[in-house]
Design a protein around this motif. Structure first.
Motif, PDB file in Angstrom:
ATOM      1  N   SER A 124      27.132  41.286  36.497  1.00  0.00           N
ATOM      2  CA  SER A 124      26.740  42.686  36.523  1.00  0.00           C
ATOM      3  C   SER A 124      25.799  42.885  37.695  1.00  0.00           C
ATOM      4  CB  SER A 124      26.031  43.052  35.227  1.00  0.00           C
ATOM      5  OG  SER A 124      26.903  42.878  34.150  1.00  0.00           O
ATOM      6  N   GLY A 125      26.028  43.961  38.397  1.00  0.00           N
ATOM      7  CA  GLY A 125      25.179  44.253  39.531  1.00  0.00           C
ATOM      8  C   GLY A 125      25.686  43.653  40.830  1.00  0.00           C
ATOM      9  N   THR A 126      26.693  42.835  40.789  1.00  0.00           N
ATOM     10  CA  THR A 126      27.233  42.253  42.005  1.00  0.00           C
ATOM     11  C   THR A 126      28.243  43.225  42.591  1.00  0.00           C
ATOM     12  OG1 THR A 126      26.951  40.051  41.136  1.00  0.00           O
ATOM     13  CG2 THR A 126      28.507  40.298  42.941  1.00  0.00           C
ATOM     14  N   ALA A 127      28.083  43.557  43.841  1.00  0.00           N
ATOM     15  CA  ALA A 127      28.975  44.525  44.463  1.00  0.00           C
ATOM     16  C   ALA A 127      30.168  43.823  45.085  1.00  0.00           C
ATOM     17  CB  ALA A 127      28.216  45.308  45.528  1.00  0.00           C
ATOM     18  N   HIS A 128      31.273  44.550  45.195  1.00  0.00           N
ATOM     19  CA  HIS A 128      32.435  44.049  45.924  1.00  0.00           C
ATOM     20  C   HIS A 128      32.817  45.097  46.953  1.00  0.00           C
ATOM     21  CE1 HIS A 128      34.543  46.583  43.093  1.00  0.00           C
ATOM     22  NE2 HIS A 128      35.705  46.267  43.577  1.00  0.00           N
ATOM     23  N   LEU A 164      43.824  29.692  35.328  1.00  0.00           N
ATOM     24  CA  LEU A 164      42.417  29.430  35.551  1.00  0.00           C
ATOM     25  C   LEU A 164      41.929  30.127  36.789  1.00  0.00           C
ATOM     26  CD1 LEU A 164      42.454  25.665  34.839  1.00  0.00           C
ATOM     27  CD2 LEU A 164      41.823  27.538  33.360  1.00  0.00           C
ATOM     28  N   PRO A 165      40.874  30.821  36.677  1.00  0.00           N
ATOM     29  CA  PRO A 165      40.318  31.431  37.844  1.00  0.00           C
ATOM     30  C   PRO A 165      38.989  30.869  38.211  1.00  0.00           C
ATOM     31  CG  PRO A 165      40.679  32.967  36.100  1.00  0.00           C
ATOM     32  CD  PRO A 165      40.927  31.607  35.559  1.00  0.00           C
ATOM     33  N   VAL A 166      38.472  31.480  39.053  1.00  0.00           N
ATOM     34  CA  VAL A 166      37.291  31.042  39.697  1.00  0.00           C
ATOM     35  C   VAL A 166      36.135  31.933  39.348  1.00  0.00           C
ATOM     36  CG1 VAL A 166      36.511  31.254  42.021  1.00  0.00           C
ATOM     37  CG2 VAL A 166      38.499  29.927  41.468  1.00  0.00           C
ATOM     38  N   PHE A 167      35.109  31.974  39.991  1.00  0.00           N
ATOM     39  CA  PHE A 167      33.777  32.391  39.616  1.00  0.00           C
ATOM     40  C   PHE A 167      33.504  33.755  39.081  1.00  0.00           C
ATOM     41  CE2 PHE A 167      32.913  28.503  40.484  1.00  0.00           C
ATOM     42  CZ  PHE A 167      33.480  28.145  41.650  1.00  0.00           C
ATOM     43  N   SER A 168      32.287  33.889  38.753  1.00  0.00           N
ATOM     44  CA  SER A 168      31.836  34.950  37.901  1.00  0.00           C
ATOM     45  C   SER A 168      31.664  36.258  38.593  1.00  0.00           C
ATOM     46  CB  SER A 168      30.514  34.508  37.334  1.00  0.00           C
ATOM     47  OG  SER A 168      29.579  35.474  37.354  1.00  0.00           O
ATOM     48  N   LEU A 169      31.737  37.228  37.826  1.00  0.00           N
ATOM     49  CA  LEU A 169      31.521  38.567  38.298  1.00  0.00           C
ATOM     50  C   LEU A 169      30.317  39.044  37.533  1.00  0.00           C
ATOM     51  CD1 LEU A 169      35.196  38.875  37.768  1.00  0.00           C
ATOM     52  CD2 LEU A 169      34.085  38.800  39.969  1.00  0.00           C
ATOM     53  N   TRP A 196      45.175  37.927  34.107  1.00  0.00           N
ATOM     54  CA  TRP A 196      45.226  39.390  34.042  1.00  0.00           C
ATOM     55  C   TRP A 196      44.409  40.087  35.119  1.00  0.00           C
ATOM     56  CZ3 TRP A 196      49.330  39.485  31.376  1.00  0.00           C
ATOM     57  CH2 TRP A 196      49.480  38.654  30.257  1.00  0.00           C
ATOM     58  N   LEU A 197      43.541  39.369  35.851  1.00  0.00           N
ATOM     59  CA  LEU A 197      42.785  40.035  36.912  1.00  0.00           C
ATOM     60  C   LEU A 197      43.729  40.421  38.039  1.00  0.00           C
ATOM     61  CD1 LEU A 197      39.476  38.010  37.401  1.00  0.00           C
ATOM     62  CD2 LEU A 197      39.871  40.050  36.033  1.00  0.00           C
ATOM     63  N   ARG A 198      43.500  41.589  38.608  1.00  0.00           N
ATOM     64  CA  ARG A 198      44.317  42.072  39.735  1.00  0.00           C
ATOM     65  C   ARG A 198      43.604  41.900  41.072  1.00  0.00           C
ATOM     66  NH1 ARG A 198      49.650  43.400  38.325  1.00  0.00           N
ATOM     67  NH2 ARG A 198      49.600  43.774  36.080  1.00  0.00           N
ATOM     68  N   GLU A 199      42.306  41.567  41.017  1.00  0.00           N
ATOM     69  CA  GLU A 199      41.546  41.300  42.240  1.00  0.00           C
ATOM     70  C   GLU A 199      40.449  40.297  41.922  1.00  0.00           C
ATOM     71  OE1 GLU A 199      38.697  44.276  43.720  1.00  0.00           O
ATOM     72  OE2 GLU A 199      39.099  45.418  41.907  1.00  0.00           O
ATOM     73  N   LEU A 200      40.021  39.587  42.955  1.00  0.00           N
ATOM     74  CA  LEU A 200      38.923  38.640  42.836  1.00  0.00           C
ATOM     75  C   LEU A 200      38.158  38.677  44.156  1.00  0.00           C
ATOM     76  CD1 LEU A 200      37.551  36.461  41.073  1.00  0.00           C
ATOM     77  CD2 LEU A 200      39.000  34.781  42.212  1.00  0.00           C
ATOM     78  N   PRO A 201      36.922  39.183  44.143  1.00  0.00           N
ATOM     79  CA  PRO A 201      36.158  39.232  45.386  1.00  0.00           C
ATOM     80  C   PRO A 201      35.970  37.832  45.984  1.00  0.00           C
ATOM     81  CG  PRO A 201      35.141  40.618  43.715  1.00  0.00           C
ATOM     82  CD  PRO A 201      36.210  39.808  43.025  1.00  0.00           C
ATOM     83  N   ALA A 202      35.783  37.785  47.295  1.00  0.00           N
ATOM     84  CA  ALA A 202      35.659  36.518  48.021  1.00  0.00           C
ATOM     85  C   ALA A 202      34.452  35.697  47.575  1.00  0.00           C
ATOM     86  CB  ALA A 202      35.572  36.788  49.528  1.00  0.00           C
ATOM     87  N   GLU A 256      37.608  27.643  40.580  1.00  0.00           N
ATOM     88  CA  GLU A 256      38.664  28.489  41.114  1.00  0.00           C
ATOM     89  C   GLU A 256      38.045  29.599  41.940  1.00  0.00           C
ATOM     90  OE1 GLU A 256      42.294  28.027  38.007  1.00  0.00           O
ATOM     91  OE2 GLU A 256      40.808  29.565  37.529  1.00  0.00           O
ATOM     92  N   LEU A 257      38.553  29.728  43.167  1.00  0.00           N
ATOM     93  CA  LEU A 257      38.123  30.761  44.100  1.00  0.00           C
ATOM     94  C   LEU A 257      39.330  31.554  44.554  1.00  0.00           C
ATOM     95  CD1 LEU A 257      35.824  28.596  46.412  1.00  0.00           C
ATOM     96  CD2 LEU A 257      35.113  30.066  44.517  1.00  0.00           C
ATOM     97  N   ARG A 258      39.080  32.695  45.153  1.00  0.00           N
ATOM     98  CA  ARG A 258      40.178  33.493  45.695  1.00  0.00           C
ATOM     99  C   ARG A 258      40.948  32.643  46.706  1.00  0.00           C
ATOM    100  NH1 ARG A 258      38.915  39.068  48.665  1.00  0.00           N
ATOM    101  NH2 ARG A 258      38.447  37.704  50.412  1.00  0.00           N
ATOM    102  N   GLY A 259      42.270  32.716  46.648  1.00  0.00           N
ATOM    103  CA  GLY A 259      43.114  31.946  47.542  1.00  0.00           C
ATOM    104  C   GLY A 259      42.742  32.154  49.000  1.00  0.00           C
ATOM    105  N   GLY A 260      42.618  31.058  49.745  1.00  0.00           N
ATOM    106  CA  GLY A 260      42.291  31.088  51.158  1.00  0.00           C
ATOM    107  C   GLY A 260      40.814  30.913  51.458  1.00  0.00           C
TER     108      GLY A 260
END
Length: 158
Positions: free
Chosen positions: A17-21, A10-15, A68-74, A136-140
């Protein structure tokens, strides 16, 4: 391995369209195409935090989560909302990024937090009692932002 039994990765929030990382480009992974998107706000004693989220709203999306995600923006995450409160258990199978899991009750108050869950682990993570869902949010992120038990979660679908 669905809903209150096990939520696979389970992960955390949405990505949205148009949201920059960090790279300056929109973060919109193919694995999450089709997931509803929205905005989440966490009201803390010392302020508020806003996140872009994906919303797991079907058994299939509950099972997939952030696998399967390899990154999750803060500033991104995922919300899993239950139709009725019940104990939840989750795991990190096929989830490559550590997550903070914020379990919330019917009033939106955070009742427990599992911090920095271990990627790819099959260890069961318990809500600690009946809940209405989990963010679910990025760890930390919970510690970095001062998010604590008792803070209030609110989200909306866009």
């Amino acid at each position: 391995a669905i809903l209150s039994v096990l939520l696979c990765g389970l992960p955390v929030f949405s990505l949205l369209s148009g949201t920059a990382h960090a790279g300056g480009q929109a973060f919109d992974p193919a694995q999450l195409k089709g997931f509803p998107k929205g905005q989440l706000t966490i009201e803390r004693t010392q302020g508020r935090d806003t996140f872009r989220i994906w919303i797991a709203d079907t058994p299939e999306r509950f099972e997939q989560g952030l696998m399967w995600l390899r990154e999750l923006p803060a500033d991104h995450g995922m919300v899993f909302a239950l139709a009725e409160p019940r104990p939840m258990t989750m795991w990190m199978k096929n989830t490559y990024v550590p997550l903070d899991m914020l379990f919330f009750g019917p009033d939106g108050r955070i009742v427990s937090i599992s911090r920095n869950t271990r990627p790819l682990s099959l260890e069961i993570i318990h809500s600690g009692g009946p809940v209405s869902g989990v963010v679910e949010l990025r760890g930390g992120e919970a510690q970095r932002r001062g998010i604590a038990v008792g803070d209030r979660v609110q989200y909306r679908v866009e």
